[in-house]
Design an enzyme around this catalytic site. Structure first.
Site, PDB file in Angstrom:
ATOM      1  N   LYS A  90       4.784   9.260   8.635  1.00  0.00           N
ATOM      2  CA  LYS A  90       4.561   8.722   9.978  1.00  0.00           C
ATOM      3  C   LYS A  90       5.528   9.273  11.036  1.00  0.00           C
ATOM      4  O   LYS A  90       5.355  10.400  11.479  1.00  0.00           O
ATOM      5  CB  LYS A  90       4.559   7.198   9.918  1.00  0.00           C
ATOM      6  CG  LYS A  90       3.391   6.696   9.015  1.00  0.00           C
ATOM      7  CD  LYS A  90       3.120   5.230   9.140  1.00  0.00           C
ATOM      8  CE  LYS A  90       2.139   4.722   8.103  1.00  0.00           C
ATOM      9  NZ  LYS A  90       0.783   4.560   8.543  1.00  0.00           N
ATOM     10  N   ASP A 125       9.531   2.744  -0.620  1.00  0.00           N
ATOM     11  CA  ASP A 125       8.541   3.445   0.205  1.00  0.00           C
ATOM     12  C   ASP A 125       8.807   3.119   1.668  1.00  0.00           C
ATOM     13  O   ASP A 125       8.544   2.010   2.138  1.00  0.00           O
ATOM     14  CB  ASP A 125       7.130   3.018  -0.227  1.00  0.00           C
ATOM     15  CG  ASP A 125       6.042   3.723   0.573  1.00  0.00           C
ATOM     16  OD1 ASP A 125       6.378   4.443   1.537  1.00  0.00           O
ATOM     17  OD2 ASP A 125       4.858   3.536   0.228  1.00  0.00           O
ATOM     18  N   TYR A 149       0.853  -1.180   0.000  1.00  0.00           N
ATOM     19  CA  TYR A 149       0.000   0.000   0.000  1.00  0.00           C
ATOM     20  C   TYR A 149       0.891   1.232   0.000  1.00  0.00           C
ATOM     21  O   TYR A 149       1.833   1.311   0.788  1.00  0.00           O
ATOM     22  CB  TYR A 149      -0.897  -0.006   1.249  1.00  0.00           C
ATOM     23  CG  TYR A 149      -1.778   1.215   1.407  1.00  0.00           C
ATOM     24  CD1 TYR A 149      -2.834   1.443   0.535  1.00  0.00           C
ATOM     25  CD2 TYR A 149      -1.560   2.119   2.450  1.00  0.00           C
ATOM     26  CE1 TYR A 149      -3.653   2.560   0.694  1.00  0.00           C
ATOM     27  CE2 TYR A 149      -2.377   3.228   2.611  1.00  0.00           C
ATOM     28  CZ  TYR A 149      -3.418   3.446   1.730  1.00  0.00           C
ATOM     29  OH  TYR A 149      -4.222   4.542   1.890  1.00  0.00           O
TER      30      TYR A 149
HETATM   31  C1  LIG Z   1       4.029   2.157   3.129  1.00  0.00           C
HETATM   32  C2  LIG Z   1       3.031   3.271   3.103  1.00  0.00           C
HETATM   33  N1  LIG Z   1       3.094   4.197   2.130  1.00  0.00           N
HETATM   34  C3  LIG Z   1       2.221   5.218   2.064  1.00  0.00           C
HETATM   35  C4  LIG Z   1       1.228   5.358   3.009  1.00  0.00           C
HETATM   36  C5  LIG Z   1       0.265   6.515   2.926  1.00  0.00           C
HETATM   37  O1  LIG Z   1       0.510   7.411   3.957  1.00  0.00           O
HETATM   38  P1  LIG Z   1      -0.640   8.424   4.436  1.00  0.00           P
HETATM   39  O2  LIG Z   1      -1.678   7.603   5.118  1.00  0.00           O
HETATM   40  O3  LIG Z   1       0.082   9.378   5.332  1.00  0.00           O
HETATM   41  O4  LIG Z   1      -1.164   9.097   3.205  1.00  0.00           O
HETATM   42  C6  LIG Z   1       1.122   4.427   4.036  1.00  0.00           C
HETATM   43  C7  LIG Z   1       0.057   4.535   5.055  1.00  0.00           C
HETATM   44  O5  LIG Z   1      -0.164   3.701   5.870  1.00  0.00           O
HETATM   45  C8  LIG Z   1       2.052   3.356   4.095  1.00  0.00           C
HETATM   46  O6  LIG Z   1       1.995   2.438   5.047  1.00  0.00           O
END
Ligand SMILES: Cc1ncc(COP(=O)(O)O)c(C=O)c1O
Length: 452
Positions: free
Chosen positions: A281, A249, A154
């Site tokens: 985060k 990511d 995700y």
């Molecule tokens: C690996 C990863 N990338 C991107 C995101 C998206 O982040 P946000 O919820 O701050 O938009 C998340 C959210 O949980 C994530 O776990």
């Protein structure tokens, strides 16, 4: 060392959360501002929290919980860390947004550049924005369109990346997402996670059209699935060979699994670097702040230096960047050592309790991220991809989740999410979880598929 189980023992009272949920549903779709919070996968009423301190959350009915979600990752130091709160109050009292450059955003960028392999970094407000912008930048830099992602990973709710995404998309069993035009995902290739042969086949077929491969540095959104040894290095190498960019990511893993995130645990030792990384985060210290960064020549393509446009009214916000900077400055080796020990202890005690109750499962970790898969197939002793993660007995997770909640332990309300702990999860908090586990494991053992 046990703290008395005061309000957490008062399990009957959810009246205030139920009333708030009623109000919320009349003004907000599903009553929540992010789908997994609605408890749809586990049933029941989401708890409305009113405060957090250290490893504990307190809900609107006064029930206290050991928090094993930590706001889905950001709260590395625990809730309301006094130094973070003081820094935030001081920053807010100087003004909450200027729409100009300010010193805290420079200091936060310097801290990120010092800890990770990026040459420069652009601050944004959410992980979604970070991955969306990184993909745009990779396309602009390479002049190519195709993006490879992995099923179960995700990357936020970016149109092009929602194909076979993990997290809420998997929790709700959505094959794709309504509202995303086919054109938005037509340039996305989705491959099985950890499958080198599939990646090699995609490159041999489309190699000169692939702009980027994006992967979670270690997958945490289909439950926790670590990359197999050498998988990320293989992605870096095959991208380099074909002129594509490798985007790692680290929104979840960055500054959480260690000082330099997941890259510090694999790339730094193996001698390779992603072209772009995304963060979020922990680096926001509980506020909306995220970032993407990488190679100087790639980042130079970004406006105002280059032609790839990206912007944000609240990007680099002084309060958010102060919270993030204070958090990162406090996140020293001792903090990571404490988080590692708390996570390993919690994972082992949970697995022991389930085993003692005869509940088949796989508990697996990636650094200090971990989760429990309620997989009953005796042939399966590890989960490597989304197909494996989906073979869970979700009714056992539901029963386990509710039994823990009733005993004052707040777990992720989905079987496809990581558990997160903090440096504030001390022995007293872990003891509370330990006390709750036998009854919850027994509930999982006797659960039946149609129970809600
Ligand atoms: C690996 C990863 N990338 C991107 C995101 C998206 O982040 P946000 O919820 O701050 O938009 C998340 C959210 O949980 C994530 O776990």
């Amino acid at each position: 060392m046990n703290r008395p189980l005061t309000r957490s023992a008062n399990r009957s009272s959810t009246a205030a959360s139920r009333a708030l949920f009623e109000r919320a549903r009349s003004v907000t779709p599903g009553g929540v501002n992010s789908p997994v919070r609605a408890f749809r996968a586990v049933g029941g009423t989401p708890r409305f929290m009113v405060s957090g301190r250290g490893p504990y959350l307190t809900d609107a009915d006064g029930n206290e919980y050991v928090d094993c979600v930590c706001s889905w990752g950001p709260m590395l130091l625990g809730h309301a860390h006094p130094e973070v709160v003081d820094a935030v109050v001081a920053a807010a009292s100087r003004g909450t947004s200027f729409g100009t450059p300010s010193e805290p955003e420079v200091a936060l960028a310097e801290e990120i550049v010092a800890r990770t392999p990026v040459d420069s970094v652009r601050l944004v407000s959410s992980g979604t924005e970070a991955t969306m912008s990184a993909v745009r930048l990779a396309r602009g830099f390479t002049g190519r369109d195709l993006v490879v992602k992995f099923a179960g990973c995700y990357h936020g709710h970016v149109d092009a990346l929602l194909a076979d995404a993990g997290s809420g998309v998997t929790t709700f069993g959505l094959p794709g997402t309504s509202g995303v035009p086919a054109a938005a995902t037509a340039a996305t290739l989705v491959l099985p996670y950890n499958d080198r042969a599939a990646v090699a086949a995609a490159f041999s077929r489309y190699g000169d059209a692939i702009a980027a491969v994006i992967t979670e540095a270690a997958a945490g959104n289909m439950g926790v699935v670590a990359p197999l040894a050498g998988f990320n290095g293989f992605l870096a190498e095959i991208c380099a060979r074909h002129g594509a960019l490798f985007i790692s990511d680290e929104v979840m893993t960055g500054f959480r699994v260690g000082r330099s995130g997941w890259w510090g645990l694999d790339g730094a030792a193996e001698g390779w670097t992603p072209d772009l990384l995304t963060f979020g985060k922990v680096m926001g210290g509980g506020f909306p702040a995220a970032a993407f960064g990488g190679r100087a020549d790639v980042m130079a393509e970004l406006a105002p230096e280059g032609p790839v446009y990206q912007a944000g009214t609240l990007s680099g916000n002084p309060v958010a960047t102060t919270a993030g900077l204070t958090t990162l400055r406090l996140a020293d080796d001792a903090v990571y050592a404490r988080v590692d020990v708390a996570a390993a202890t919690l994972c082992a005690m949970t697995s022991d309790a389930l085993r003692e109750a005869g509940v088949a499962h796989v508990a697996q970790a990636a650094g200090n991220l971990f989760s429990v898969f309620f997989v009953s197939d005796p042939e399966v002793n590890a989960v490597h991809d989304l197909a494996g993660a989906r073979r869970q007995e979700l009714h056992r997770h539901r029963a386990f989740f509710h039994a823990m909640l009733e005993r004052g332990v707040y777990l992720p309300p989905s079987a496809f999410e990581a558990w997160f702990v903090s440096a504030a999860h001390d022995n007293a908090a872990l003891d509370r979880v330990h006390e709750a586990l036998p009854a919850a494991a027994a509930a999982a053992a006797t659960a039946t598929p149609d129970e809600r």
